[in-house]
Design an enzyme around this catalytic site. Structure first.
Site, PDB file in Angstrom:
ATOM      1  N   ARG A  74     -35.150  63.353-111.508  1.00  0.00           N
ATOM      2  CA  ARG A  74     -34.879  63.774-112.783  1.00  0.00           C
ATOM      3  C   ARG A  74     -33.408  64.668-112.993  1.00  0.00           C
ATOM      4  NH1 ARG A  74     -35.169  69.195-110.849  1.00  0.00           N
ATOM      5  NH2 ARG A  74     -36.851  69.324-109.635  1.00  0.00           N
ATOM      6  N   HIS A 128     -37.385  80.171-101.163  1.00  0.00           N
ATOM      7  CA  HIS A 128     -36.981  78.774-101.178  1.00  0.00           C
ATOM      8  C   HIS A 128     -36.641  78.179-102.451  1.00  0.00           C
ATOM      9  CE1 HIS A 128     -38.491  78.599 -96.704  1.00  0.00           C
ATOM     10  NE2 HIS A 128     -39.480  79.154 -97.364  1.00  0.00           N
ATOM     11  N   GLU A 172     -42.234  69.790 -89.661  1.00  0.00           N
ATOM     12  CA  GLU A 172     -40.814  69.491 -89.707  1.00  0.00           C
ATOM     13  C   GLU A 172     -40.311  70.349 -88.696  1.00  0.00           C
ATOM     14  OE1 GLU A 172     -38.561  69.617 -92.993  1.00  0.00           O
ATOM     15  OE2 GLU A 172     -39.025  67.563 -93.798  1.00  0.00           O
ATOM     16  N   LYS A 175     -43.200  63.294-100.280  1.00  0.00           N
ATOM     17  CA  LYS A 175     -42.220  63.634 -99.397  1.00  0.00           C
ATOM     18  C   LYS A 175     -42.294  62.586 -98.245  1.00  0.00           C
ATOM     19  CE  LYS A 175     -42.130  68.618-100.502  1.00  0.00           C
ATOM     20  NZ  LYS A 175     -40.502  68.991-100.818  1.00  0.00           N
TER      21      LYS A 175
HETATM   22  P1  ADP Z   1     -39.807  72.013-102.548  1.00  0.00           P
HETATM   23  O1  ADP Z   1     -39.827  70.496-103.015  1.00  0.00           O
HETATM   24  O2  ADP Z   1     -40.828  72.684-102.451  1.00  0.00           O
HETATM   25  O3  ADP Z   1     -38.320  72.732-103.228  1.00  0.00           O
HETATM   26  P2  ADP Z   1     -37.890  71.179-100.425  1.00  0.00           P
HETATM   27  O4  ADP Z   1     -38.160  70.276 -99.267  1.00  0.00           O
HETATM   28  O5  ADP Z   1     -36.885  70.588-101.317  1.00  0.00           O
HETATM   29  O6  ADP Z   1     -39.047  71.887-100.883  1.00  0.00           O
HETATM   30  O7  ADP Z   1     -37.201  72.673 -99.694  1.00  0.00           O
HETATM   31  C1  ADP Z   1     -36.947  73.660-100.363  1.00  0.00           C
HETATM   32  C2  ADP Z   1     -36.077  74.717 -99.492  1.00  0.00           C
HETATM   33  O8  ADP Z   1     -36.832  74.828 -98.356  1.00  0.00           O
HETATM   34  C3  ADP Z   1     -34.826  74.006 -98.997  1.00  0.00           C
HETATM   35  O9  ADP Z   1     -33.741  74.057-100.105  1.00  0.00           O
HETATM   36  C4  ADP Z   1     -34.560  74.875 -97.732  1.00  0.00           C
HETATM   37  O10 ADP Z   1     -33.839  75.749 -98.149  1.00  0.00           O
HETATM   38  C5  ADP Z   1     -35.739  74.921 -97.067  1.00  0.00           C
HETATM   39  N1  ADP Z   1     -36.295  74.074 -96.063  1.00  0.00           N
HETATM   40  C6  ADP Z   1     -36.761  72.728 -96.380  1.00  0.00           C
HETATM   41  N2  ADP Z   1     -36.995  72.167 -95.409  1.00  0.00           N
HETATM   42  C7  ADP Z   1     -36.390  72.814 -94.275  1.00  0.00           C
HETATM   43  C8  ADP Z   1     -36.218  72.715 -92.710  1.00  0.00           C
HETATM   44  N3  ADP Z   1     -36.722  71.460 -92.370  1.00  0.00           N
HETATM   45  N4  ADP Z   1     -35.638  73.613 -92.209  1.00  0.00           N
HETATM   46  C9  ADP Z   1     -35.089  74.602 -92.782  1.00  0.00           C
HETATM   47  N5  ADP Z   1     -35.020  74.992 -94.035  1.00  0.00           N
HETATM   48  C10 ADP Z   1     -35.999  74.230 -94.931  1.00  0.00           C
END
Ligand code: ADP
Length: 496
Positions: free
Chosen positions: A294, A237, A202, A118
């Site tokens: 993917r 999530h 973040e 990331k």
């Molecule tokens: P993963 O790769 O574990 O699935 P992501 O970075 O794609 O993690 O985030 C998954 C979910 O977490 C997002 O769809 C959102 O709902 C929540 N999320 C991620 N980052 C943030 C953020 N900075 N603020 C609020 N919600 C977040």
């Protein structure tokens, strides 16, 4: 230009079937691989050939690269499609496939590696002016330093695993008091899930919406986007309901986000199918979250609104063909909703509820698509993701797609285990979802186990209809028709 003759699908369940169907339509032979738990699985039956690769745990079968390569060699397959999950985002696997002289139906190993971290991904896309969530650009290990940064960013903050995925190693911290404890938890979760405990911080976007763009690149340097998917309805999530298009994007916002998504793809020389995930705040400012290298679980909603077969497109690109259309030739046609049917108990914190599909009847009708990997009588293996099916409904507009989804859920008969169907119906009927005024905290904000109980008025309706039929029969006994005519779907009957 190599034309692919035989594809080995290094996956199982609905995605293995979905890939093989498109391959067959292109006149390409298919090879399945299967573990002991999948000996009788549908993807094994469908394939032209099938190779046994080991015991049920995926670490001993679907994740064993050398066994998959061996199977490809034995069967003379010239390409490998990884599906999603398992080895699909493993750069070592992509490299191994190519070193063996086989075609990997996916992006380059380099792009997978870059987007797999990331933090590295954020650094790469920042150079292309893609907006990022405010936060740290380096992994953090020192708690005191981390705390200092968190208060500079401003609470609430989110601690994330750098190697993260599947929502693991992610912790929301509301204030400084709980910071240390949450950071320790995030590190230990990340270490056990990914063997890498590095985390970063973040800003936590409040009332966030998760909107992602489907992109496609080819090996000639062309990149297009296939519009967005709204994936804000999540539990833990993780997505459970998706739709395309999103109800809140204006054409201008769609254009800006689409361009940003294309820039993300360009930042890593991307080819093949990919998804650029963004998070939006309540003012519709968007920020890059990550790129998934993917085909995604929810790709069918994009297929429904564009009329394209994304797997066929992946295969064509892997053969070296250019993308056969231009960005401005693409149009959104109607609206599509996908609900994921998991063997999970929504009234018990969405914990897996593995068992046998005692009854399994799919809904039917115009605009209804069910992508699944099971039949009545089959058991959902305990070893893998507990998704049973994806129900995708397409209609001329959003309201029509929602009504079709409700009707399809009512017609979907599953007994023998708990599923997310009742929960998905609750979402479809909820005012916040219907009005488009929701965010990723929908479940926390509106859902309780009591939401699943038949509503009082439905109870009254049921009693009234039973009474009426009984009176008509005149013998005081409920006939078979009584049960059949009762307007309650099977998943609800289970609970009555
Ligand atoms: P993963 O790769 O574990 O699935 P992501 O970075 O794609 O993690 O985030 C998954 C979910 O977490 C997002 O769809 C959102 O709902 C929540 N999320 C991620 N980052 C943030 C953020 N900075 N603020 C609020 N919600 C977040």
């Amino acid at each position: 230009m190599p034309s692919i003759q035989k594809i080995l699908v290094a996956n199982r369940g609905e995605i293995a079937l979905r890939v093989m169907r498109s391959a067959r339509e292109l006149g390409i032979k298919t090879v399945a691989v299967y573990s002991e738990a999948d000996r009788h699985a549908l993807h094994v039956r469908f394939a032209d050939e099938a190779v046994f690769i080991g015991p049920p745990p995926s670490a001993e079968s679907y994740l064993r690269m050398e066994k998959i390569i061996d199977a490809a060699r034995k069967t003379g397959a010239d390409a490998i499609h990884p599906g999603y999950g398992f080895l699909s985002e493993n750069e070592d696997f992509a490299k191994l496939v190519e070193d063996e002289g086989l075609i990997f139906i996916g992006p380059s190993a380099k792009a997978i590696e870059l987007m797999g971290s990331k933090l590295a991904a954020k650094a790469a896309v920042a150079k292309f002016n893609v907006p990022l969530v405010p936060g740290t650009s380096e992994p953090i290990t020192d708690v005191n330093n981390a705390k200092k940064i968190a208060s500079e960013i401003g609470y609430p903050v989110l601690i994330k695993a750098s190697a993260g995925g599947g929502g693991k190693g992610m912790r929301i911290v509301e204030d400084e008091k709980s910071f240390e404890e949450q950071m320790e938890r995030a590190i230990s979760e990340a270490t056990s899930a990914f063997g890498d405990g590095s985390v970063f911080i973040e800003k936590y976007i409040t009332k966030p919406r998760h909107i992602e763009f489907q992109i496609f690149g080819d090996t000639h340097g062309n990149v297009v986007h296939l519009f967005e998917r709204e994936c804000s309805i999540q539990r833990r999530h993780q997505k459970v309901v998706e739709e395309a298009p999103s109800s809140i994007l204006t054409p201008e916002k769609r254009k800006a986000m689409g361009e940003a998504a294309i820039n993300v793809a360009k930042s890593c020389g991307y080819y093949g199918a990919g998804t650029v995930e963004f998070i939006l705040d309540d003012k519709l400012n968007f920020y890059f979250l990550e790129m998934n290298t993917r085909l995604q679980v929810e790709h069918p909603v994009t297929e429904e609104i564009t009329g394209l077969d994304l797997v066929k497109l992946q295969i064509k690109i892997a053969e070296g063909n250019p993308i056969p259309f231009k960005q401005d030739e693409l149009k959104i046609n109607g609206h599509a909703v996908e609900v994921r049917v998991y063997a999970e108990d929504p009234s018990n914190n969405f914990l897996p509820d593995i068992g046998t599909l005692q009854t399994y009847n799919r809904p039917q009708g115009h605009g209804i698509r069910v992508d699944d990997g099971f039949e009545q009588g089959m058991s959902i293996p305990f070893y893998y993701d507990p998704m049973i099916a994806k129900l995708i409904c397409h209609a001329e507009d959003r309201a029509g797609a929602i009504e079709k989804t409700i009707r399809a859920i009512d017609d979907y008969e599953i007994t023998g285990l708990e599923t997310t169907l009742g929960f998905c119906k609750f979402v479809m009927q909820h005012e916040a979802f219907r009005s488009g005024n929701f965010d990723t905290r929908f479940v926390e904000n509106y859902f309780t186990p009591a939401s699943l109980l038949p509503e009082a008025n439905e109870d009254e309706e049921l009693i009234a209809s039973l009474l009426a039929t009984t009176l008509l029969n005149g013998n005081g006994k409920a006939t078979e028709e009584t049960t059949i005519a009762t307007p309650v779907s099977k998943w609800k009957k289970n609970r009555l």
